[in-house]
Design a protein around this motif. Structure first.
Motif, PDB file in Angstrom:
ATOM      1  N   MET A   1      22.428  51.915  48.678  1.00 35.72           N
ATOM      2  CA  MET A   1      23.516  52.476  47.875  1.00 35.72           C
ATOM      3  C   MET A   1      24.812  52.525  48.684  1.00 35.72           C
ATOM      4  SD  MET A   1      23.878  56.320  46.272  1.00 35.72           S
ATOM      5  CE  MET A   1      22.404  56.311  45.250  1.00 35.72           C
TER       6      MET A   1
ATOM      7  N   GLU B   1      26.522  49.164  48.928  1.00 29.17           N
ATOM      8  CA  GLU B   1      27.195  48.802  47.669  1.00 29.17           C
ATOM      9  C   GLU B   1      28.496  49.576  47.489  1.00 29.17           C
ATOM     10  OE1 GLU B   1      26.030  47.573  43.666  1.00 29.17           O
ATOM     11  OE2 GLU B   1      24.191  48.709  44.160  1.00 29.17           O
ATOM     12  N   ILE B   2      28.446  50.862  47.807  1.00 28.96           N
ATOM     13  CA  ILE B   2      29.635  51.706  47.604  1.00 28.96           C
ATOM     14  C   ILE B   2      30.736  51.329  48.586  1.00 28.96           C
ATOM     15  CG2 ILE B   2      30.484  54.085  47.880  1.00 28.96           C
ATOM     16  CD1 ILE B   2      27.924  55.012  46.428  1.00 28.96           C
TER      17      ILE B   2
ATOM     18  N   ASN C   1      32.157  47.983  47.350  1.00 24.26           N
ATOM     19  CA  ASN C   1      32.948  48.147  46.129  1.00 24.26           C
ATOM     20  C   ASN C   1      34.256  48.875  46.421  1.00 24.26           C
ATOM     21  OD1 ASN C   1      33.450  49.921  43.368  1.00 24.26           O
ATOM     22  ND2 ASN C   1      32.703  47.837  42.977  1.00 24.26           N
TER      23      ASN C   1
ATOM     24  N   HIS D   1      36.661  45.692  45.762  1.00 20.82           N
ATOM     25  CA  HIS D   1      36.787  45.492  44.313  1.00 20.82           C
ATOM     26  C   HIS D   1      38.205  45.120  43.940  1.00 20.82           C
ATOM     27  CE1 HIS D   1      37.164  46.925  40.040  1.00 20.82           C
ATOM     28  NE2 HIS D   1      36.077  46.197  39.946  1.00 20.82           N
TER      29      HIS D   1
ATOM     30  N   MET E   1      34.337  62.050  46.013  1.00 21.55           N
ATOM     31  CA  MET E   1      33.252  61.353  45.326  1.00 21.55           C
ATOM     32  C   MET E   1      31.935  61.613  46.051  1.00 21.55           C
ATOM     33  SD  MET E   1      34.666  59.461  42.939  1.00 21.55           S
ATOM     34  CE  MET E   1      36.409  59.354  42.504  1.00 21.55           C
ATOM     35  N   VAL E   2      30.889  61.822  45.289  1.00 21.19           N
ATOM     36  CA  VAL E   2      29.546  61.882  45.854  1.00 21.19           C
ATOM     37  C   VAL E   2      28.768  60.708  45.273  1.00 21.19           C
ATOM     38  CG1 VAL E   2      27.420  63.229  46.065  1.00 21.19           C
ATOM     39  CG2 VAL E   2      29.638  64.393  45.992  1.00 21.19           C
ATOM     40  N   ASN E   3      28.327  59.817  46.127  1.00 23.74           N
ATOM     41  CA  ASN E   3      27.537  58.655  45.698  1.00 23.74           C
ATOM     42  C   ASN E   3      28.243  57.847  44.611  1.00 23.74           C
ATOM     43  OD1 ASN E   3      25.570  59.467  47.521  1.00 23.74           O
ATOM     44  ND2 ASN E   3      24.435  60.644  46.002  1.00 23.74           N
ATOM     45  N   ALA E   4      29.534  57.657  44.813  1.00 23.42           N
ATOM     46  CA  ALA E   4      30.307  56.835  43.876  1.00 23.42           C
ATOM     47  C   ALA E   4      31.469  56.204  44.635  1.00 23.42           C
ATOM     48  CB  ALA E   4      30.824  57.677  42.711  1.00 23.42           C
ATOM     49  N   SER E   5      31.922  55.074  44.135  1.00 21.10           N
ATOM     50  CA  SER E   5      33.009  54.323  44.769  1.00 21.10           C
ATOM     51  C   SER E   5      34.333  55.080  44.675  1.00 21.10           C
ATOM     52  CB  SER E   5      33.124  52.967  44.059  1.00 21.10           C
ATOM     53  OG  SER E   5      34.312  52.298  44.432  1.00 21.10           O
TER      54      SER E   5
ATOM     55  N   ARG F   1      36.971  53.807  44.062  1.00 20.06           N
ATOM     56  CA  ARG F   1      37.749  53.129  43.014  1.00 20.06           C
ATOM     57  C   ARG F   1      37.752  53.878  41.680  1.00 20.06           C
ATOM     58  NH1 ARG F   1      40.874  50.342  41.753  1.00 20.06           N
ATOM     59  NH2 ARG F   1      39.913  48.612  40.635  1.00 20.06           N
ATOM     60  N   PHE F   2      36.900  54.903  41.550  1.00 18.76           N
ATOM     61  CA  PHE F   2      36.864  55.631  40.278  1.00 18.76           C
ATOM     62  C   PHE F   2      38.013  56.616  40.093  1.00 18.76           C
ATOM     63  CE2 PHE F   2      32.390  54.207  40.288  1.00 18.76           C
ATOM     64  CZ  PHE F   2      32.337  53.672  39.001  1.00 18.76           C
TER      65      PHE F   2
ATOM     66  N   ASP G   1      41.064  57.259  38.903  1.00 19.32           N
ATOM     67  CA  ASP G   1      41.902  56.446  38.022  1.00 19.32           C
ATOM     68  C   ASP G   1      41.915  57.147  36.663  1.00 19.32           C
ATOM     69  OD1 ASP G   1      42.887  53.447  37.337  1.00 19.32           O
ATOM     70  OD2 ASP G   1      41.592  54.178  35.733  1.00 19.32           O
TER      71      ASP G   1
ATOM     72  N   GLU H   1      39.506  55.498  34.214  1.00 18.99           N
ATOM     73  CA  GLU H   1      38.108  55.783  34.545  1.00 18.99           C
ATOM     74  C   GLU H   1      37.742  57.240  34.257  1.00 18.99           C
ATOM     75  OE1 GLU H   1      35.710  53.673  35.532  1.00 18.99           O
ATOM     76  OE2 GLU H   1      37.109  52.011  35.276  1.00 18.99           O
ATOM     77  N   PHE H   2      38.685  58.150  34.479  1.00 23.97           N
ATOM     78  CA  PHE H   2      38.427  59.576  34.229  1.00 23.97           C
ATOM     79  C   PHE H   2      38.458  59.911  32.737  1.00 23.97           C
ATOM     80  CE2 PHE H   2      39.595  61.876  38.503  1.00 23.97           C
ATOM     81  CZ  PHE H   2      38.613  61.149  39.147  1.00 23.97           C
TER      82      PHE H   2
END
Lengths: 415, 415
Positions: free
Chosen positions: A240, A243-244, A247, A251, A363-367, A369-370, A372, A375-376
């Motif tokens: 994980m 990937e994060i 990304n 990205h 962020m916890v366990n998220a890119s 890039r969120f 935004d 995205e929100f």
């Protein structure tokens, strides 16, 4: 105060007073008319833009700047689509934010209201002209637009089209105006127009934002500088994490919510560092690493400056930290307060990181890039605030309003 | 940046990082300890204050300023009581302001967090020292206090007592500090401490506030200047109007929410003007009137300046207006955006006035004096904001926080 800015801002104020009372129906109709007009008059806009592009090319402007300056039919369609999306969002004006009946019977309501006159200072991309105009109109604010001089012909053409559409729809054209004058002096006049302009939002690079923040007497919402970190905890799922990190970094690199720095807990460094180095290099990323990272082929040794650098490119700084406390300390010392991410399976680590890291988004366990507005789920956004006053994080329509208290009694006096 | 402010602000930041994580229980215990300590050490505080008062008297300071500077046992009790009231209020930190689960499963929470380091710049009254320290502590903010040099001995003594109590209760003493240095240069350093200080709140007269607003690069919340209007509509209950005008003007004159200007609809002028002139004069008020008002014995003719003047005394400007639109226009031209009141029995007039008057508070059939954190039920207040950014109207504990977004996923990346 220059006569020029005073005259323009005074017209904006008068128009704002009308716009503040406009119903959602009439504002949405104006936005639709603006969208239609942009497409209808695309030839004139593209012709003006072509002149800007030609002048920029003749002046030796770098290719990536030319790309940001250039409009085409699909970008104009995108601007129109953006205006329609704003029309589809709820009206942020007139919301009762808080309300109660006081002990003495007074009825208290805190109601959202427009700021009034908003200045937006931005760089090359002419599509910001339509975006900012749409968001300001929907939130009941007259806007003074100050784009870069390289895009002046494009912005002038777009504003002329938008003003015509607004006026035809029955609202005052002066809710959308270009800030007057040219060059740095004209920007300064806008920055000093306290009392005439209620709010300034800079959108652009760090230099522009610093100038606005340092020189403005008008209240400012600082946006957009992102030296974002990803911290891979001892308790991370390393697949994980990989990937994060990828990304967050690759990205899209030219945006403020992309990662610029990677921190890895020492306990997983032996396993994770070789993997992440290989994966990042495979993706074309240049790593500016501490001693551990720099032990790998192709990793450049990081300088002190690297920890503070927002690369906005396929570069990342990277370091191993002894524990989560050291990661938090590093972030406190170097972050711009935009977005930081932790990858961890540990509730305790996540709780500590989210409590102690003081950024607009954690962020916890998220890119990263969120972070935004889209995205929100906020729909349109006019920028991402990295300051703590008024609004922090993505600035959607509700953030483009202030409030007032309306208090109703039946002859109440204080004893 | 001076080394002095950097050192103090850096200590404040470290203390703020600890305070941000403190539970309500430990913050309330610190507030109680502060209250106890103020009373316990009142002799030392009063001795220091006596020196300030002696110096001020020797320097020829006017009597009303001496009164604001002077402490006594009951004022110290009042400071202690104020701290206990703050302890009784809910913790503004950690509130989930907004939250949702996004379409992709990301959990989004917007949580209230402290600003970090807050500077408060204020004038003579030393009780502000304890008030501001208490409000900042409860809201998780370290405070840098910059009182006037005339109160330096008093403020130093109070801060020493408060710091001792905070430390004894287990929180870092550096959450409460005096801003370093003396005189205007030291204030300037505080105003330029962007990055070190997150927020500045000026509390005091128009001159102080203007200086802070003009010269600060740190985000500011502008407080307190109130050129408040009462508009008596054609549809007003004139008995009610008389009471509201008198209360708004004379209940307390030295405060920002007292009325400074009276507007009367022409339709009721013939009946109301003689009554209100008599009643105001009976209460000792000097009227600065337009031609209609100045036709009455003892009324001074108003100059253009009168319409913009916050008297803070038993003076009021007064004019007859042809209609509600003219009243709104007058208010737009002259108000400081603090509080305006309409007295009317007409729903349509009330609706129009509350919609079109752009002030922090708009009263319908109630005295302007109600714009106050205590009256609004907020408990403690650190001032009344007349700006539109971040907070408008009384600044209670929730207004002393920012927010951050906490976003939790399980490996979410953007596609």
């Amino acid at each position: 105060m220059s006569d020029l800015i005073t005259a323009v801002a005074t017209r904006a104020r008068a128009a704002a007073n009308v716009l503040a009372l406009a119903t959602r129906t009439s504002k949405d109709a104006a936005l639709e008319a603006m969208a239609v007009a942009l497409v209808e008059h695309r030839a004139a806009i593209l012709a003006a833009n072509a002149e800007d592009v030609t002048a920029a090319e003749a002046g030796g402007t770098p290719a990536h700047m030319i790309d940001r300056l250039r409009l085409d039919e699909s970008r104009i369609e995108g601007m129109a689509q953006g205006l329609r999306e704003v029309a589809g969002l709820p009206d942020p004006v007139g919301t009762v934010v808080r309300g109660s009946t006081l002990a003495n019977g007074l009825e208290l309501r805190q109601v959202s209201v427009p700021f009034g006159v908003v200045g937006v200072v931005y760089e090359a991309r002419p599509n910001v002209t339509a975006d900012a105009a749409g968001i300001c109109l929907k939130s009941g604010n007259a806007v003074l637009l100050r784009g870069s001089s390289s895009a002046l012909r494009s912005n002038t053409a777009i504003v002329e089209v938008l003003r015509g559409a607004v006026e035809a729809s029955g609202l005052p054209a002066d809710v959308i105006q270009l800030a007057p004058g040219e060059g740095h002096d004209a920007v300064k006049q806008l920055l000093r127009a306290r009392g005439l302009v209620d709010l300034l939002i800079p959108r652009g690079g760090a230099g522009l934002i610093r100038t606005v923040v340092e020189e403005s007497t008008v209240p400012v919402i600082e946006t957009g500088v992102g030296n974002c970190h990803v911290y891979v905890d001892a308790a991370a799922d390393l697949e994980m994490a990989l990937e994060i990190v990828l990304n967050s970094k690759t990205h899209r690199t030219s945006v403020c919510n992309s990662a610029e720095s990677l921190l890895v807990h020492a306990d997983v460094a032996e396993v994770f560092v070789p993997k992440v180095v290989a994966a990042l290099q495979e993706a074309g990323v240049t790593i500016h690493g501490d001693a551990v990272f720099a032990g790998h082929q192709g990793v450049l040794p990081a300088t002190e400056d690297d920890w503070d650098t927002e690369y906005l490119s396929l570069d990342i700084s990277a370091a191993v930290v002894p524990d989560i406390g050291a990661a938090i300390e590093h972030i406190r010392a170097h972050s711009s307060g935009h977005t930081e991410a932790i990858v961890t399976g540990s509730v305790a680590a996540a709780r500590r990181f989210t409590a102690e890291v003081d950024s607009a988004a954690v962020m916890v366990n998220a890119s990263t890039r969120f972070t935004d507005g889209g995205e929100f789920g906020f729909g349109a956004e006019i920028g991402i605030s990295t300051q703590k006053l008024h609004a922090r994080g993505p600035l959607g329509l509700p953030e483009m309003t202030s409030t007032k208290y309306v208090v109703t009694g039946d002859g109440h006096v204080r004893r």
